[in-house]
Structure formats: structure tokens, C-alpha cells
Motif scaffolding. Structure first.
Motif, PDB file in Angstrom:
ATOM      1  N   ASN A   2      31.192  10.219 -78.467  1.00  0.00           N
ATOM      2  CA  ASN A   2      32.210  11.231 -78.700  1.00  0.00           C
ATOM      3  C   ASN A   2      32.672  11.911 -77.419  1.00  0.00           C
ATOM      4  N   ALA A   3      31.748  12.246 -76.541  1.00  0.00           N
ATOM      5  CA  ALA A   3      32.136  12.926 -75.298  1.00  0.00           C
ATOM      6  C   ALA A   3      33.025  12.028 -74.444  1.00  0.00           C
ATOM      7  N   GLU A   4      32.696  10.736 -74.394  1.00  0.00           N
ATOM      8  CA  GLU A   4      33.501   9.796 -73.618  1.00  0.00           C
ATOM      9  C   GLU A   4      34.880   9.615 -74.248  1.00  0.00           C
ATOM     10  N   VAL A   5      34.926   9.601 -75.571  1.00  0.00           N
ATOM     11  CA  VAL A   5      36.209   9.483 -76.263  1.00  0.00           C
ATOM     12  C   VAL A   5      37.117  10.632 -75.891  1.00  0.00           C
ATOM     13  N   ARG A   6      36.586  11.844 -75.939  1.00  0.00           N
ATOM     14  CA  ARG A   6      37.408  13.022 -75.638  1.00  0.00           C
ATOM     15  C   ARG A   6      37.840  13.031 -74.171  1.00  0.00           C
ATOM     16  N   HIS A   7      36.954  12.627 -73.292  1.00  0.00           N
ATOM     17  CA  HIS A   7      37.307  12.573 -71.870  1.00  0.00           C
ATOM     18  C   HIS A   7      38.416  11.538 -71.635  1.00  0.00           C
ATOM     19  N   TYR A   8      38.251  10.377 -72.216  1.00  0.00           N
ATOM     20  CA  TYR A   8      39.229   9.303 -72.049  1.00  0.00           C
ATOM     21  C   TYR A   8      40.610   9.715 -72.574  1.00  0.00           C
ATOM     22  N   LEU A   9      40.648  10.323 -73.749  1.00  0.00           N
ATOM     23  CA  LEU A   9      41.923  10.761 -74.310  1.00  0.00           C
ATOM     24  C   LEU A   9      42.587  11.810 -73.422  1.00  0.00           C
ATOM     25  N   ALA A  10      41.805  12.713 -72.866  1.00  0.00           N
ATOM     26  CA  ALA A  10      42.364  13.726 -71.973  1.00  0.00           C
ATOM     27  C   ALA A  10      42.954  13.088 -70.717  1.00  0.00           C
ATOM     28  N   VAL A  11      42.275  12.084 -70.174  1.00  0.00           N
ATOM     29  CA  VAL A  11      42.791  11.384 -68.987  1.00  0.00           C
ATOM     30  C   VAL A  11      44.106  10.689 -69.316  1.00  0.00           C
ATOM     31  N   GLN A  12      44.150   9.960 -70.425  1.00  0.00           N
ATOM     32  CA  GLN A  12      45.371   9.255 -70.801  1.00  0.00           C
ATOM     33  C   GLN A  12      46.512  10.233 -71.100  1.00  0.00           C
ATOM     34  N   ARG A  13      46.210  11.304 -71.780  1.00  0.00           N
ATOM     35  CA  ARG A  13      47.228  12.331 -72.069  1.00  0.00           C
ATOM     36  C   ARG A  13      47.838  12.866 -70.781  1.00  0.00           C
ATOM     37  N   ASP A  14      46.974  13.253 -69.843  1.00  0.00           N
ATOM     38  CA  ASP A  14      47.446  13.900 -68.621  1.00  0.00           C
ATOM     39  C   ASP A  14      48.104  12.909 -67.665  1.00  0.00           C
ATOM     40  N   LEU A  15      47.711  11.652 -67.748  1.00  0.00           N
ATOM     41  CA  LEU A  15      48.287  10.628 -66.881  1.00  0.00           C
ATOM     42  C   LEU A  15      49.794  10.515 -67.106  1.00  0.00           C
ATOM     43  N   TYR A  16      50.213  10.358 -68.363  1.00  0.00           N
ATOM     44  CA  TYR A  16      51.641  10.184 -68.643  1.00  0.00           C
ATOM     45  C   TYR A  16      52.420  11.483 -68.440  1.00  0.00           C
TER      46      TYR A  16
END
Length: 653
Positions: free
Chosen positions: A351-365
């Protein structure tokens, strides 16, 4: 009568790369040093992605090769065996080499109870969800051969249940075109299998690239490196996956359309659909499996920076909206998701990795969007924005934000184009000379070809490949038969390809080098696998396609009015050629038409697929013409044939 009908994402008709890169050179010391420097810039000791990609592995293809029904190779993982070498050769960017190794991990994988994936056996993933009595297939790959092989591999290790539903996550061909490898039109028509897709799927699946399809298909051959050898001097990976499978593309129309977010129960499985139109695809949806706490982002997230603009050519994607969808997923599902899967690449676990990954992808675009617009509003032009835009260290160090498919540079240019278009407001660029004349005059200013070659060779020795590629492009356009110019241009492009972190950039550069050395490919023939797509096109789309084939200058001064009656679809269309423009209206019949045609839509399909001609249809009684049939043939004679292999790296001749 000939028509070009690519399915989607520029993938129609692309075969496995098989040619030899004639004249390929080794990496220069400058390229070797640039690639070695990448090893110091990124943390290659981080092996977590390899662990994530291998987790849940069950089985792979024994021989690594998939054959279609005719015995032709549709897919080969064996061709990429050279990627087993731990260290990248000097001819491949080490970061791209790492991504290529990850994408080579292939086979059947268990995600969690009841959810499995086929990965690395085509450009995309096929997800298999086990229901109470059958299977739910999510995205049946690009061709029937790979989809069939993936399902067979699954059934070798799991109970042999029937396919009860197929879900298309979005309107790109690698997510639906293998559908007839897992089910049939007859099974769907009999009600045995549901086909579920997001609202707008069918329209976008058949129309996104049809009008400009011939140009997109030719450009896609560069983007996917379809003429390159698969080796360290050629194609190694697309970033998004290994490559595209070879074979026909199929399509079965949806029987159920998801038009609103919410939960549907399919064969005892609750699926919470979440629509994301206008993100990575015009029609796209994600889904959450509450029982397993698994979220599937389709292609809204991936293990790299995706394309805001795709090099094959397409409408610019909305990076800000794309980011918002990811933010909503993080907000609404982040705390409830223990595993995140997608229809490309490998899962994110924990779960922690999922949330981190989504935040990275969100902020990237969002970062690329906002900072490009900020610089645009300071007055910077597209090239200047691309040159100076850099990710913050917190994003640049994330493997899932690297330039393996999209790149920061061409995506930044896309943001500018979305808001302000091609014109950079410099009056000198408003109406420049056409490329060939500009090249010839530039060459003159530079002192002629001999002087240019001498200076360009010196710049090449200094490793200034971007500049050499630019000036030698001018030389090739001015004197396309000058072999010295072609070879120096090819050499510069080749080194840029060797240094590229992006799979498509590498393939584009190396494809350009290949064609400078060996010429453009032979014209491609229309694949009979287009039948499913053609049948799904509305009749109006076909007339739109005919209209863009009309040769306006040759049609000047002519007026031809035709009535078209399609007896099987109960459609009437009035077409009108006037002012060198072909227009049409549905449900109309002109009383003073030059001729009235009566035929079935199926007959028109056969004509477009070149199974028969208009004269043959008349002879066989499949086409009835009342009035002056010569006017029909006069109109057909005004339609252009589009060359499938027009030059990209040199001028049209």
C-alpha cells in the motif's frame, strides 16, 4: 480503389523487425562516455523493480516464440536473448537497457487470488480475472495469436474455465485487437460472452487515426523501429514493452458500454469502474477490485513517462486532466489498494508503495504541464522550453518517471502546441521557404557541399551529433543523392540513437540512419485483417475518408451528385462534388442526382478491401446504378492513391 485504414496508435501492419542494419557503426568514444555517465547519474543498485516484475511468476513460453495459424512468427522473446548480459554495450543507453531487461521478463504471473497477468508476450499485458464460473479477460493484446497463446499458457496452470467477458480498457489497438484469440463473434452474438468497454470506445477505436492514417502508419514505422534488426545496434525495446506483435488485428463491438463510474458484478466479481476519458486515450477506464484490494490503472499510469504527444503523430493529450485522474485515484482508492496493476509493465506491491507511485505519476504530468506553461508565458519558444525544462530531483530520481517512452523534451513541446499551436510568433517563421528550397539556399550560404561536409565532419569528431544531424539534414534535402552527405547524416543519427534513453527516440534515430543508407521500404499492402475495423466504421467515416483522398486541383470545375442507398443498413447518403470539395449528408436523396447507386454496405466493404472492384460489383449484380454510371467512375478517378512508404528522412521526389 485503395484505402488506408490503420486501427489505432499507428500499430496496424507493423511487423517484427527483421532486417539487418547495413553499414551500422560502433559507438564513438563520445557516445561511450555519454552512456557511461548515465551509470553515475542513476542508482543502478536499486533492484526493487526486478523483484516486483518477477514476483508471482508461474511459467513462460518454453521456446519464447508464438506462431499464428499459418505458422508465421507473431512474437518472439527469443530474439531478445542478448539482453541477458548484465552490462549494457556502448551502443545502448544503460537506463534503456535496464528497462529493456525488465520488459523481457515474460510469461504468466499471479497477482493475487483470482487475478493473473500475461506479461511480456506482446506490447501490452492481458489480465485474467477468475469469476464464479468463467474468466474475465481484460485487454486481449494486439493480435489473436498472442492472445490465444497467453490464454493457453494460463490454462496449462489454472482450471480450464470458459471466457465469459472481455473488457477493453481503452481505444488503442494493443488493448483490443487480439480479441478473436480469446473469443469469437459467434460466441458474442449467442450471448455467451460480454464485451465491455468505456463510453466512446468504438468511435475512437475506428476513427482516431483513420483520416490521417497513412501518414501515421508511415511515421509509426520509425517510432517502433519496425525495419530495424533486434540487436544492440538496432531495436532493443519500446519502453512501453518489447515491441508489437505481427499479424491481423481484430475487433468485436462492445455489448455493454460503461458510461458512469460505479460497481458492476460480472460472474460474481465486483468491479468498480472509474472512467478517465481524454487522458492517455480519448476513451479509457480504470477499475478497482474491492475483494482483492487491487486497482488497475489501465494505461493511465505506467512505469515511465508516457507520451503527451506521440511521435507517430496524434492529437495532444491533456496532461493536466491526466494528472487529475491520477490524483482522484490516489484520493479515492489509495488507502484501499494493496496492489496496483496496469495494462503495461509490472505491478506495484504494498500500500505505501502504491501511494508513493501514484503521487509520482500525478506530479510528473502536472509538473511538465505547469512548468511548460509558465515558461511559455515568459515568452520562451518550444525549443527553448524543451532545452531548459528539467524535472526536480525528487522526480528525476524515480525510475517510473524516466524518459523510456515519452520524453521531457518532446512532451514540453506538446504542451506549447496544445495552447499556442505551431507558430512561435516570430514573423520569420510565419511563412518560411519550403524545406528543399531552404536547404539549397542554406547550403549556398555555407559555401557549398564540400565546405559543409568538411566542417560537419570536424563537428562529428567533436561529438556534436545534434548539430551535425541538423545541418546534414539540410544537405540531404538539398542533394538527396549525395552519398557522402547521406552517410554523415546517418552516422550522426546513429550516435544519437545509441545515446537515447527513450525507446522510440532510439528507434526513430536508427530508422532514419537505416533509410539514409538503404532507402525507404517497399510499399506495404493493405492487410486483410482490416475487415473487422472496416465493418465497425460508420458509413459516414468512409465518406470522410474518401473526401480527403479527393485531388482538389484535378477536381476543379467539376460537379458530380450521387445518391447512395445501402440496402442492408437502410442508409441513404447524398454525396456532392462541388468547388473541388466532396461533401456528404445522411438521410438525403437528391432529385437531380447524376446517378443513384444501390448496393449493400457489405459490398462496399469488399470493394474497399480490394476483394472486388466497382465494375465487378456491377457485373455480379451487387451494384445497381440508375443514371449516368460514367459519373461515378469520373469521381473515383479523382481520388488519390496514398503511397505507404513515402520518404521521411529525405525530400519527396
Amino acid at each position: 480503389m485503395r484505402v488506408s485504414l490503420p486501427l489505432c496508435a499507428g500499430l496496424l501492419g507493423l511487423a517484427l523487425p527483421l532486417l539487418t542494419q547495413a553499414g551500422a557503426q560502433s559507438a564513438t568514444p563520445h557516445t561511450a562516455a555519454a552512456n557511461a555517465a548515465v551509470l553515475q547519474q542513476l542508482d543502478f543498485t536499486d533492484r526493487r523493480a526486478f523483484e516486483a516484475a518477477q514476483r508471482g511468476f508461474i511459467a513462460s513460453l518454453p521456446e519464447g516464440v508464438i506462431k499464428d495459424a499459418e505458422g508465421r512468427t507473431a512474437w518472439s522473446t527469443a530474439a531478445y536473448a542478448f539482453l541477458q548480459a548484465e552490462q549494457a554495450p556502448d551502443t545502448v543507453n544503460p537506463s534503456l537497457w535496464r528497462q529493456a531487461q525488465l520488459n523481457s521478463i515474460h510469461g504468466l504471473f499471479r497477482v493475487t487470488d483470482g487475478i493473473y497477468q500475461i506479461r511480456g508476450m506482446d506490447l501490452s499485458n492481458m489480465t485474467i480475472v477468475e469469476g464464479d464460473s468463467g474468466l474475465i479477460i481484460i485487454d486481449p493484446l494486439l493480435t489473436p495469436a498472442t492472445a490465444r497463446a497467453g490464454l493457453e499458457l494460463y490454462r496449462q496452470h489454472r482450471p480450464d474455465k470458459p471466457v465469459l467477458a472481455v473488457i477493453y480498457t481503452h481505444s488503442h489497438a494493443d488493448h483490443f485487437a487480439g480479441v478473436k484469440g480469446v473469443t469469437s463473434q459467434a460466441e458474442v452474438d449467442a450471448g455467451k460472452v460480454q464485451i465491455i468497454a468505456p463510453e466512446g470506445f468504438l468511435e475512437h477505436a475506428v476513427s482516431e487515426n483513420v483520416i490521417a492514417g497513412n501518414a501515421m502508419l508511415r511515421r509509426a514505422s520509425y517510432m517502433y523501429g519496425t525495419r530495424l534488426p533486434i540487436d544492440p545496434h538496432g531495436h532493443v525495446d519500446t519502453g512501453l514493452g518489447k515491441g508489437v506483435s505481427a499479424g491481423p488485428r481484430t475487433l468485436i463491438a462492445p455489448t455493454e458500454v460503461i458510461s458512469a463510474n460505479g460497481v458492476r458484478r460480472i460472474d460474481g466479481v465486483d468491479i468498480d469502474f472509474y472512467l478517465a476519458p481524454g487522458s492517455e486515450a480519448p476513451a479509457e477506464m480504470m477499475m478497482y477490485f474491492p475483494a482483492q484490494r487491487v486497482f488497475n490503472t489501465a494505461e493511465v499510469t505506467s512505469q515511465h513517462l508516457h507520451n503527451i504527444y506521440t511521435l507517430r503523430g496524434a492529437e495532444i493529450r491533456d496532461a493536466s486532466l491526466w494528472s487529475r485522474y491520477i490524483d482522484e485515484v490516489l484520493e479515492f482508492y489509495g488507502e484501499r489498494s494493496d496492489i496496483l496493476i496496469a495494462q503495461h509493465h509490472w505491478p506495484v506491491w504494498d500500500n505505501a508503495e502504491v501511494r508513493h507511485y501514484l503521487a509520482v505519476q500525478r506530479d510528473l504530468y502536472k509538473y511538465i504541464h505547469d512548468q511548460s506553461v509558465r515558461l511559455m508565458n515568459h515568452g520562451y519558444r518550444p525549443g527553448e522550453i524543451a532545452e531548459q525544462l528539467q524535472l526536480p530531483p525528487s522526480l528525476a530520481g524515480e525510475w517510473s518517471a524516466r524518459d523510456y517512452y515519452g520524453t521531457l523534451r518532446h512532451n514540453a513541446r506538446a504542451i506549447y502546441q496544445k495552447y499556442l499551436g505551431w507558430y512561435d510568433a516570430n514573423p520569420a517563421n510565419l511563412n518560411p521557404l519550403p524545406p528543399v528550397e531552404s536547404a539549397r539556399r542554406t547550403l549556398d550560404y555555407m559555401g557549398g557541399m564540400d565546405a559543409l561536409l568538411q566542417r560537419a565532419r570536424a563537428d562529428f569528431e567533436r561529438g556534436e551529433y545534434r548539430w551535425v544531424a541538423s545541418v546534414m539534414s539540410q544537405a540531404v534535402f538539398a542533394e538527396p543523392d549525395n552519398q557522402a552527405a547521406r552517410e554523415l547524416a546517418a552516422a550522426a543519427l546513429e550516435q544519437l540513437g545509441y545515446q537515447a534513453e527513450s525507446g522510440p527516440w532510439r528507434d526513430v534515430y536508427l530508422s532514419g540512419a537505416l533509410e539514409l543508407r538503404s532507402g525507404s521500404p517497399a510499399p506495404a499492402e493493405l492487410d486483410a485483417g482490416n475487415q473487422d475495423l472496416l465493418q465497425a466504421m460508420s458509413t459516414g467515416m468512409i465518406f470522410d475518408l474518401l473526401a480527403v483522398r479527393l485531388n482538389g486541383p484535378r477536381a476543379a470545375g467539376k460537379q458530380i451528385v450521387l445518391n447512395w442507398q445501402f440496402t442492408d443498413s437502410n442508409e441513404q447518403i447524398r454525396s456532392n462534388l462541388q468547388n473541388a470539395t466532396l461533401t456528404w449528408l445522411p438521410d438525403r436523396r437528391a432529385e437531380s442526382a447524376d446517378a443513384s447507386l444501390q448496393l449493400t454496405r457489405a459490398t462496399l466493404n469488399d470493394i474497399l478491401l480490394r476483394r472486388m472492384s466497382f465494375p465487378q460489383a456491377i457485373q455480379q449484380g451487387l451494384l445497381r446504378i440508375d443514371g449516368d454510371q460514367a459519373r461515378l467512375f469520373e469521381l473515383l478517378g479523382l481520388l488519390d492513391e496514398f503511397p505507404a512508404s513515402f520518404p521521411l528522412i529525405e525530400p519527396l521526389r
